[in-house]
Design a protein around this motif. Sequence first.
Motif, PDB file in Angstrom:
ATOM      1  N   HIS A  24       0.856  -1.180   0.000  1.00 32.48           N
ATOM      2  CA  HIS A  24       0.000   0.000   0.000  1.00 32.48           C
ATOM      3  C   HIS A  24       0.900   1.241   0.000  1.00 32.48           C
ATOM      4  N   PRO A  25       0.350   2.373  -0.395  1.00 31.65           N
ATOM      5  CA  PRO A  25       1.170   3.598  -0.429  1.00 31.65           C
ATOM      6  C   PRO A  25       1.449   4.195   0.942  1.00 31.65           C
ATOM      7  N   GLY A  26       0.862   3.677   1.984  1.00 29.53           N
ATOM      8  CA  GLY A  26       1.091   4.174   3.339  1.00 29.53           C
ATOM      9  C   GLY A  26       0.731   3.110   4.347  1.00 29.53           C
ATOM     10  N   PRO A  27       0.813   3.449   5.626  1.00 32.96           N
ATOM     11  CA  PRO A  27       0.457   2.480   6.665  1.00 32.96           C
ATOM     12  C   PRO A  27      -0.953   1.949   6.480  1.00 32.96           C
ATOM     13  N   VAL A  28      -1.132   0.668   6.794  1.00 33.88           N
ATOM     14  CA  VAL A  28      -2.433   0.001   6.686  1.00 33.88           C
ATOM     15  C   VAL A  28      -2.945  -0.205   8.112  1.00 33.88           C
ATOM     16  N   TYR A  29      -4.127   0.358   8.389  1.00 30.80           N
ATOM     17  CA  TYR A  29      -4.644   0.340   9.760  1.00 30.80           C
ATOM     18  C   TYR A  29      -5.700  -0.724  10.008  1.00 30.80           C
ATOM     19  N   GLY A  30      -6.338  -1.202   8.967  1.00 37.34           N
ATOM     20  CA  GLY A  30      -7.397  -2.175   9.188  1.00 37.34           C
ATOM     21  C   GLY A  30      -7.431  -3.242   8.121  1.00 37.34           C
ATOM     22  N   CYS A  31      -7.865  -4.428   8.493  1.00 43.02           N
ATOM     23  CA  CYS A  31      -8.071  -5.509   7.533  1.00 43.02           C
ATOM     24  C   CYS A  31      -9.137  -6.438   8.084  1.00 43.02           C
ATOM     25  N   ASP A  32      -9.905  -7.059   7.170  1.00 42.06           N
ATOM     26  CA  ASP A  32     -10.969  -7.951   7.606  1.00 42.06           C
ATOM     27  C   ASP A  32     -11.332  -8.902   6.479  1.00 42.06           C
ATOM     28  N   ALA A  47     -10.457  -7.212   2.802  1.00 46.56           N
ATOM     29  CA  ALA A  47     -10.528  -5.755   2.660  1.00 46.56           C
ATOM     30  C   ALA A  47      -9.503  -5.102   3.570  1.00 46.56           C
ATOM     31  N   THR A  48      -8.924  -3.988   3.105  1.00 44.55           N
ATOM     32  CA  THR A  48      -7.949  -3.243   3.901  1.00 44.55           C
ATOM     33  C   THR A  48      -8.307  -1.769   3.897  1.00 44.55           C
ATOM     34  N   GLY A  49      -7.882  -1.061   4.947  1.00 46.62           N
ATOM     35  CA  GLY A  49      -8.050   0.385   5.036  1.00 46.62           C
ATOM     36  C   GLY A  49      -6.697   1.039   5.198  1.00 46.62           C
ATOM     37  N   CYS A  50      -6.438   2.084   4.404  1.00 44.13           N
ATOM     38  CA  CYS A  50      -5.093   2.643   4.317  1.00 44.13           C
ATOM     39  C   CYS A  50      -5.081   4.119   4.712  1.00 44.13           C
ATOM     40  N   GLU A  51      -3.876   4.617   4.937  1.00 39.17           N
ATOM     41  CA  GLU A  51      -3.699   6.012   5.317  1.00 39.17           C
ATOM     42  C   GLU A  51      -4.128   6.970   4.213  1.00 39.17           C
ATOM     43  N   ASP A  52      -4.126   6.530   2.982  1.00 38.64           N
ATOM     44  CA  ASP A  52      -4.509   7.409   1.873  1.00 38.64           C
ATOM     45  C   ASP A  52      -6.017   7.580   1.745  1.00 38.64           C
ATOM     46  N   LEU A  93     -11.834   1.543  -3.487  1.00 35.38           N
ATOM     47  CA  LEU A  93     -12.863   2.532  -3.182  1.00 35.38           C
ATOM     48  C   LEU A  93     -12.195   3.768  -2.597  1.00 35.38           C
ATOM     49  N   LYS A  94     -12.425   4.894  -3.233  1.00 37.94           N
ATOM     50  CA  LYS A  94     -11.960   6.158  -2.666  1.00 37.94           C
ATOM     51  C   LYS A  94     -12.924   6.505  -1.546  1.00 37.94           C
ATOM     52  N   ALA A  95     -12.556   6.118  -0.355  1.00 41.32           N
ATOM     53  CA  ALA A  95     -13.540   6.045   0.717  1.00 41.32           C
ATOM     54  C   ALA A  95     -13.652   7.328   1.523  1.00 41.32           C
ATOM     55  N   LYS A 151      -7.339   9.151   6.639  1.00 39.40           N
ATOM     56  CA  LYS A 151      -7.006   7.735   6.667  1.00 39.40           C
ATOM     57  C   LYS A 151      -8.176   6.879   7.140  1.00 39.40           C
ATOM     58  N   VAL A 152      -8.264   5.698   6.576  1.00 42.64           N
ATOM     59  CA  VAL A 152      -9.253   4.704   6.997  1.00 42.64           C
ATOM     60  C   VAL A 152      -8.632   3.884   8.119  1.00 42.64           C
ATOM     61  N   PHE A 153      -9.280   3.909   9.280  1.00 44.11           N
ATOM     62  CA  PHE A 153      -8.670   3.228  10.420  1.00 44.11           C
ATOM     63  C   PHE A 153      -9.167   1.800  10.588  1.00 44.11           C
ATOM     64  N   ARG A 154     -10.387   1.522  10.223  1.00 43.73           N
ATOM     65  CA  ARG A 154     -10.903   0.164  10.343  1.00 43.73           C
ATOM     66  C   ARG A 154     -11.888  -0.126   9.217  1.00 43.73           C
ATOM     67  N   VAL A 155     -11.930  -1.374   8.815  1.00 50.79           N
ATOM     68  CA  VAL A 155     -12.932  -1.864   7.869  1.00 50.79           C
ATOM     69  C   VAL A 155     -13.524  -3.144   8.443  1.00 50.79           C
ATOM     70  N   LYS A 156     -14.844  -3.333   8.256  1.00 45.25           N
ATOM     71  CA  LYS A 156     -15.516  -4.525   8.755  1.00 45.25           C
ATOM     72  C   LYS A 156     -16.600  -4.952   7.770  1.00 45.25           C
ATOM     73  N   TRP A 157     -16.600  -6.240   7.459  1.00 43.18           N
ATOM     74  CA  TRP A 157     -17.663  -6.805   6.636  1.00 43.18           C
ATOM     75  C   TRP A 157     -18.873  -7.097   7.500  1.00 43.18           C
ATOM     76  N   ASN A 158     -20.058  -6.884   6.892  1.00 40.51           N
ATOM     77  CA  ASN A 158     -21.274  -7.232   7.594  1.00 40.51           C
ATOM     78  C   ASN A 158     -21.379  -8.752   7.683  1.00 40.51           C
ATOM     79  N   PRO A 159     -21.664  -9.300   8.868  1.00 37.86           N
ATOM     80  CA  PRO A 159     -21.661 -10.749   9.033  1.00 37.86           C
ATOM     81  C   PRO A 159     -22.857 -11.453   8.397  1.00 37.86           C
ATOM     82  N   VAL A 160     -23.941 -10.720   8.078  1.00 36.61           N
ATOM     83  CA  VAL A 160     -25.114 -11.338   7.476  1.00 36.61           C
ATOM     84  C   VAL A 160     -25.174 -11.027   5.980  1.00 36.61           C
TER      85      VAL A 160
END
Length: 1332
Positions: free
Chosen positions: A640-648, A656-661, A680-682, A686-695
């Motif tokens: 990634h172009p910067g630190p990665v803060y979340g993955c799920d 899925a990952t969330g990055c500093e960009d 996704l340009k979210a 920075k994106v700190f966490r990402v979570k998939w819906n469990p249902v």
Amino acid sequence: MSRWGKKKSYDNIHNYVERVEDVLLSESSWSTSDSDCSGCLHLSQADSLQTDPNYAVGLELATLSPTQTLDNSDAWNIHGNANYLRSAGSHCLLAGGLKTSADPTGGLSSRGLRCSPSLGGTDTVTGGGMLQQLALLAAGAQPWHHNICTAHGRRFAYAATLAIYVYERTVEEGSSDWQLFSILANHRKTITCLDWHPTNEDLLASASLDQRVCVWSVSSQSVLCTISICRVPTVVAWCVGHRDLLSFSTQVGPVQLWSYADNSEPYQYFEDYGYSSLIVTYRWHPTVPGRLVVGHDDGKITVYREDATVWHWASTILDTADNSINNNSCCNFFYSDSGKSRYSAFPEGAEDNEDHTLVTLEWDTCSPDYILIAYRGGSLWLVDINTMMIITKYVMPISASVNTLAWLPDAPGMFVTGDSEKGILRVWTVSKPTPIENIVLKDTGFHVLCTTRALNAACPSNDLQNQMIERSSERKGIMIPNVCVLTLFKDGGVGLYHLRRKQWIFNREHGHTETIFDCSFKPEDSDLLATGSFDGSIKIWKIDTMEAVDTLPNRDTIIYSLSWAPADLNCIVAGTSGGDVFIWDVGKHKILQDIISHKDKKVFCVAWNHKDSRRIASAGESGYCYVHQVSGTLVHDYRHPGPVYGCDWRDADILATGCEDGKIRIFNVSKNRKEPVSELKAHLKKVFRVKWNPVYEDILCSGSDDSSVRIWSYSKAQCLTILVGHSDNVRDQGKSFSTSLHLCGLRAEHLRTALQKTDVAHRSSKRLKLFADLFCGDVRVRNLWDLVYVLKGHTDISMLSPNYTSSIMHHSHLVKCSLAMAAEREIEANRGHGVASRKHSTTESQEALAESYLRCGALQQYCELMTRLHQWDHALALAPAVSVDYWRKLVARHAEQLLNDDNEECVPYLLASRDADKLINFHIGRGHLDKAFSECVALSKTHRTSRKGPPPEVPPRVPAGEMNGIEPVGQRTIECAHLVAEWHLRRGSPIIAACALLAVDDVKGSLSMLLRGHELELVVAVGKLICTDLSANNDSCAFDIDIPAIQGLIATAMRYLTYRAVRLLLWDLAVDLANTLPQGTNRTILLAEVLIAFVGGHEERESLYTRAGFPTPVECPEKAIGSILDQVLYLLLSTQPYKGLNKALEFLQDQIVGGNLDRESVWYVLRLVQAIPLTQNAAQWMVRADQKAGLLAISAYLGAIRAAGLEYGSIVLYLLSHASYLLEKHRPSGYGFLAEHIESARIKMEEGDTDWGLNVDENLELWSDFKTSRVSGSHLPRHSDAQTCCITNTIIKGPSYFLENGESVMGLNDALMWAKVHPFSPLGSGCRLNPF
């Protein structure tokens, strides 16, 4: 808040079920949360929406209600389909389901385990319910600063990192307990010191690294005054003899005085220019105003006299040979009349191998001139400051050193010390150089301790115990004072030790000592929760007991993230600040794998794939998201172009990952490509966490530093909605699931699966349990269902839950199971290998084992264990309760033992056992022929006397069954169970309180406890389950049961559930719930209440009337004949409701004047008029202002009478005052008579008269909800959001309820009781109060 999609409907689930879900789970929505938590763990459940801001140290366990917005974390709660627990940075939240909470002030880490504070709802809030705290484990004591504990009378306090925890002793019905009273959280950096006001228990001073000194009101949890200084204050202390004068100092000095009440500028106590060495601590003399001693890190002390003179003394000038000052030194000490000069002395002759770094010092409370000083090298001296001579040098054991000390109150010349390396408490007297007693409390060393007087509860057993201890102490020549020692250990543990009784009266093992960064439920066991902390440790907590069951010790790194392995692997993967990703096998207590792909870069997030247990993802500061096999083999590295803060993980392959960009990247691990399959340009930051819906696997949630939460469709690659409202970084959102917590997404799907099973479809009892479990988030409900099944005749314990034997057991199982467990522990205790192990087993395990046998009534086993522990006095004292023959055999065994030891104490035992041969031989062997003869004669006379029967004063032995008849024992057992139940209820555990009564077959009392705790679903489910079973068996039951009383409790709970449906504007469901009641007046009145409260269109109204079985509004006047109740009811339902209101008010006035409040019709008519909407009736009719005022005044007055009858004593006077206020403000015509009745009722209440002339025993459906409400967690204090109740003007504990203006607030307990008797706002606006 936008809503998307349509809730799943399951054709095979009855429509009623889905509508009940709507009522109790409310509207579907996404929930977010934020809190400033420093590490405590909170267990809570919630049912309403409110923002809970700045807390100090916390992690919450809660069930999260829809439409809930908290700060700084977003949780999956789409259609209520996420049970969620997360801790982000210093922010911690657990949520999921019907009831929720988020709270950040400490407890499990250097914060602790806490149940979140509750916030309330108003009538404008139609989704969710009230936030409820379930439990709280306060943070452990911080290990950095020394002056962080203090005690005052019935209270003690200690400091965690960012919060001060205050405990108070409560004495109720002969029992006493220490409860968390207040949490003080205002400092923004680590607290450095605190001190209690010497005469005012409500004033506490503290200081912090934020360079502020604060004076707190403990009871109101508020800062009375604060001052900022230019350096960090390290010591605060109240000045003796000055009520408002507070002193403080930094490490470099000087000591400054501050009159906080005047809010004046601080000034120096003594005009000097600082010190040459740093200040460690200082102490004001407790009885001599103005006398101060300052201790320095180089061992020197500075003494200020009350006449403003100053003495300086260097500890190294003491000559250890003669305990006097070294006369060869160039100077000993210096005195200055003016006090303006500073002098230092560095004498020669100090021993180089001694470490005289000062640790602590304390004034002798009985002398103005003696001071006790401890040094790091192990030296402990009592010094006279006048002569500068060492009075006594105390001798410590080799390698032992003092880390803390304190004088004992009311015990002149006695003090205690705590060792720095081991938890050994030593008791000393000034006259002896060695300790008079050494008490091992713990393996961990002391951090700090202080002492306080022990306050005895008004309990005869305590008095007897103290008398026995006093006699024992007198025999030993030592009088142990009645003192408690507040102990803080280096591992964060906190305890209060009763020195005289040699027992803990309060003891809590440590939580984390720093911020909790992450937490997660174990997938297959929702009772286990793992937490990772800044202190480098991982702990696993058992939720129902709030105890740590496993700990991975400090790994000298920060634990940023953790994730459980799927299925039953019982492993945890964690990411650290040192770049490590390691797998911990919890069962084997060892690290299975250490993965070092991130090198020295921080690992911010780890995720174990629950679809493919071989894969683990980790993301961090390195800018990579790595996918490893559990063996450590690298599978993929995604740059990634910067630190990665979340993955799920979504499934086995999609990550899925969330990055500093600010971008979200989605990778397909099954494809051999480095690029994401979607990007996704979210967010703007920075994106700190990402979570998939469990249902809904297509749905993804992201949280960012742009203070927003976004919901995405993966297949459409577009944002579905943006959630705003956060004022700071969104650090986390979670989907950590607890199967005991309820939601309508996953939980509803599980419910559908269960209902489809053939063995369930035809068993209504099973369905009742499934529905009740859906709506109850407390894991302790399992214990309740176990007891219900026992009452239904299930005697096989193996068929109950695994935790049954460690919970509250039914009385028929208690002794049997306890004996079995005690026997099992005895076998384990005797399995030691080698002499040392067997000795350890005997000295430590068997005392607890003996106590277990004693509690089971197994007296013979208890006596045998006492003999093994050589406590023959205890064994012989209880042996006659087994049998006289057993006692004689025990006496003979003890005599034989003493005889083998050639101990002369064997003589009385030989006499008692009547063994003449051994007695005579013993005396002859020692040459005591005269003793042999005299005792032989005595034995012969004893034999002759015994043949004539027992002495007259000894009654013949009565069989145990006859002496302890069934009825007296049963009644006493029930009385004891009620005490236990009340104890649990007062401590916020209505489910456990109900279990205590079910264990003794008190079904009515158990349901009453649940109703008082507002566990409405459980009241209905448990009550119907038991009543249905009894009806099926033709009322054949092994115990007495009051069916009408139980039915009354069920009807009351159903009425409150109906009110909940009305609050949510679910009118059809409200009618359906009311129709579940048996035919009768109560059902008719409840249906009428729903119809009267209805606000809607004409067609909807007529449809609702038909559904309820009533004639149309046009036809209702024809039914308004007969009794006054029928007239009022049908007129209120007609097209001319004002006629019904007039008739009702006239009737109520007549009954009040005539004193006929014992008539049922009074209370039924009152309920009807209380259902009239006074603020939302534009579509119907307008209530005149004078009628509205009269209705409110009469409702408040009769509500007060009803509250008195129901024993809601805490709100009766407030209701009467409210009625007076309404009369004085609005002065409705024709209601002047009410003032006299209000005044009479007030006088009657104040005099304690309990006869209100109400027939509360005749109509159980009207008078079932007795005694004050105590919802879950209502004993727990709030934190920095402390709120004051608008009616009682006291600080609210536990859940609160906001009124219609959004500012005024009530405690949920008060709101519930108020609404049950007077369902209108205390603000007098006429808005409906509906906290149900």
